[in-house]
Motif scaffolding. Structure first.
Motif, short mmCIF file in Angstrom:
data_model
loop_
_atom_site.label_atom_id
_atom_site.label_comp_id
_atom_site.label_asym_id
_atom_site.label_seq_id
_atom_site.Cartn_x
_atom_site.Cartn_y
_atom_site.Cartn_z
N TRP A 80 47.52 0.97 44.84
CA TRP A 80 48.39 -0.19 44.63
C TRP A 80 48.82 -0.28 43.17
O TRP A 80 49.99 -0.50 42.87
CB TRP A 80 47.67 -1.46 45.07
CG TRP A 80 48.17 -2.68 44.36
CD1 TRP A 80 47.51 -3.40 43.42
CD2 TRP A 80 49.45 -3.31 44.51
NE1 TRP A 80 48.29 -4.44 42.98
CE2 TRP A 80 49.49 -4.40 43.62
CE3 TRP A 80 50.58 -3.05 45.27
CZ2 TRP A 80 50.60 -5.23 43.49
CZ3 TRP A 80 51.68 -3.89 45.14
CH2 TRP A 80 51.68 -4.95 44.28
N LEU A 83 51.41 2.52 42.36
CA LEU A 83 52.72 2.26 42.98
C LEU A 83 53.41 1.06 42.33
O LEU A 83 54.63 1.07 42.15
CB LEU A 83 52.55 2.02 44.48
CG LEU A 83 52.16 3.24 45.31
CD1 LEU A 83 51.90 2.84 46.76
CD2 LEU A 83 53.22 4.31 45.22
N PHE A 84 52.64 0.05 41.98
CA PHE A 84 53.21 -1.12 41.33
C PHE A 84 53.84 -0.74 39.99
O PHE A 84 54.97 -1.14 39.70
CB PHE A 84 52.13 -2.18 41.11
CG PHE A 84 52.61 -3.40 40.39
CD1 PHE A 84 53.25 -4.42 41.08
CD2 PHE A 84 52.43 -3.54 39.03
CE1 PHE A 84 53.70 -5.56 40.42
CE2 PHE A 84 52.87 -4.67 38.35
CZ PHE A 84 53.51 -5.68 39.05
N ILE A 86 54.91 2.22 38.95
CA ILE A 86 56.10 3.06 39.17
C ILE A 86 57.29 2.18 39.57
O ILE A 86 58.40 2.34 39.05
CB ILE A 86 55.83 4.13 40.25
CG1 ILE A 86 54.87 5.19 39.71
CG2 ILE A 86 57.13 4.79 40.70
CD1 ILE A 86 54.39 6.17 40.76
N THR A 87 57.06 1.25 40.49
CA THR A 87 58.14 0.38 40.96
C THR A 87 58.68 -0.49 39.82
O THR A 87 59.90 -0.62 39.66
CB THR A 87 57.64 -0.52 42.11
OG1 THR A 87 57.14 0.32 43.15
CG2 THR A 87 58.75 -1.39 42.63
N ILE A 88 57.80 -1.06 39.04
CA ILE A 88 58.24 -1.91 37.92
C ILE A 88 59.03 -1.11 36.90
O ILE A 88 60.09 -1.54 36.43
CB ILE A 88 57.02 -2.59 37.25
CG1 ILE A 88 56.41 -3.62 38.18
CG2 ILE A 88 57.39 -3.23 35.92
CD1 ILE A 88 57.31 -4.79 38.50
N LYS A 90 60.70 1.72 37.30
CA LYS A 90 61.96 2.23 37.82
C LYS A 90 62.97 1.13 38.18
O LYS A 90 64.17 1.36 38.14
CB LYS A 90 61.72 3.11 39.05
CG LYS A 90 61.22 4.49 38.71
CD LYS A 90 62.21 5.18 37.79
CE LYS A 90 62.07 6.66 37.80
NZ LYS A 90 63.04 7.32 36.93
N THR A 91 62.52 -0.06 38.55
CA THR A 91 63.46 -1.11 38.92
C THR A 91 63.79 -2.07 37.78
O THR A 91 64.94 -2.29 37.46
CB THR A 91 62.93 -1.93 40.12
OG1 THR A 91 61.66 -2.49 39.79
CG2 THR A 91 62.81 -1.06 41.36
N ARG A 99 63.56 4.05 31.58
CA ARG A 99 63.58 4.14 33.05
C ARG A 99 64.11 5.48 33.54
O ARG A 99 63.62 6.04 34.51
CB ARG A 99 64.45 3.02 33.63
CG ARG A 99 63.81 1.68 33.50
CD ARG A 99 64.67 0.52 33.90
NE ARG A 99 65.70 0.78 34.89
CZ ARG A 99 66.58 -0.11 35.25
NH1 ARG A 99 66.58 -1.31 34.71
NH2 ARG A 99 67.48 0.17 36.15
#
Length: 141
Positions: A80, A83-84, A86-88, A90-91, A99
């Motif tokens: 978790w 993944l959190f 990476i998501t933060i 990249k977005t 980024r």
């Protein structure tokens, strides 16, 4: 894991300051200066987010009948967190981390290595060098 929030923080900081820092330095030495800076910042963000996540982990740990997390739940927490981040990145993006040039496979390799080494140290060396820490809720101080 541990039974108190302060104990969780102590173990997280200890693992970041030993296993994480050693692994990060090894990664930085082998990379270019631009990637080295992003690797160090990623390491710092992992630590900061981890201290905040420990609030939630500590609360959810209370619902378990033995008040503890087994290895599988610890692995799920590590997945978790990775993944959190990476998501933060990249977005939304994080200050100091580009980024567009954020290397996801490199981060996955780094974070997997860190998570595995941390699990090994937690389940072996910490129990050898501090066998009674569990009686104080994982707190050393």
């Amino acid at each position: 894991m541990t039974f108190t929030l302060f104990g969780r923080w102590q173990i997280r900081v200890l693992l970041l300051a030993t296993v994480g820092l050693l692994l990060t330095v090894l990664m930085v030495v082998k990379s270019s200066p631009a990637i080295a800076g992003q690797t160090l910042l990623t390491f710092i963000y992992l630590g900061l987010f981890g201290l905040v996540w420990d609030f939630g982990y500590h609360q959810s740990q209370r619902w378990r009948w033995d008040g503890d997390w087994n290895g599988l739940l610890q692995f799920g927490g590590a997945v978790w967190e990775g993944l959190f981040l990476i998501t933060i990145v990249k977005t939304i993006g994080l200050p100091g981390i580009d980024r567009a040039s954020f290397n996801i496979p490199g981060f996955i390799g780094f974070y997997t290595s860190f998570s595995l080494l941390s699990a090994i140290v937690t389940h072996s060396l910490l129990r050898i060098f501090s066998p009674y820490s569990r009686f104080n809720g994982g707190q050393w101080f």
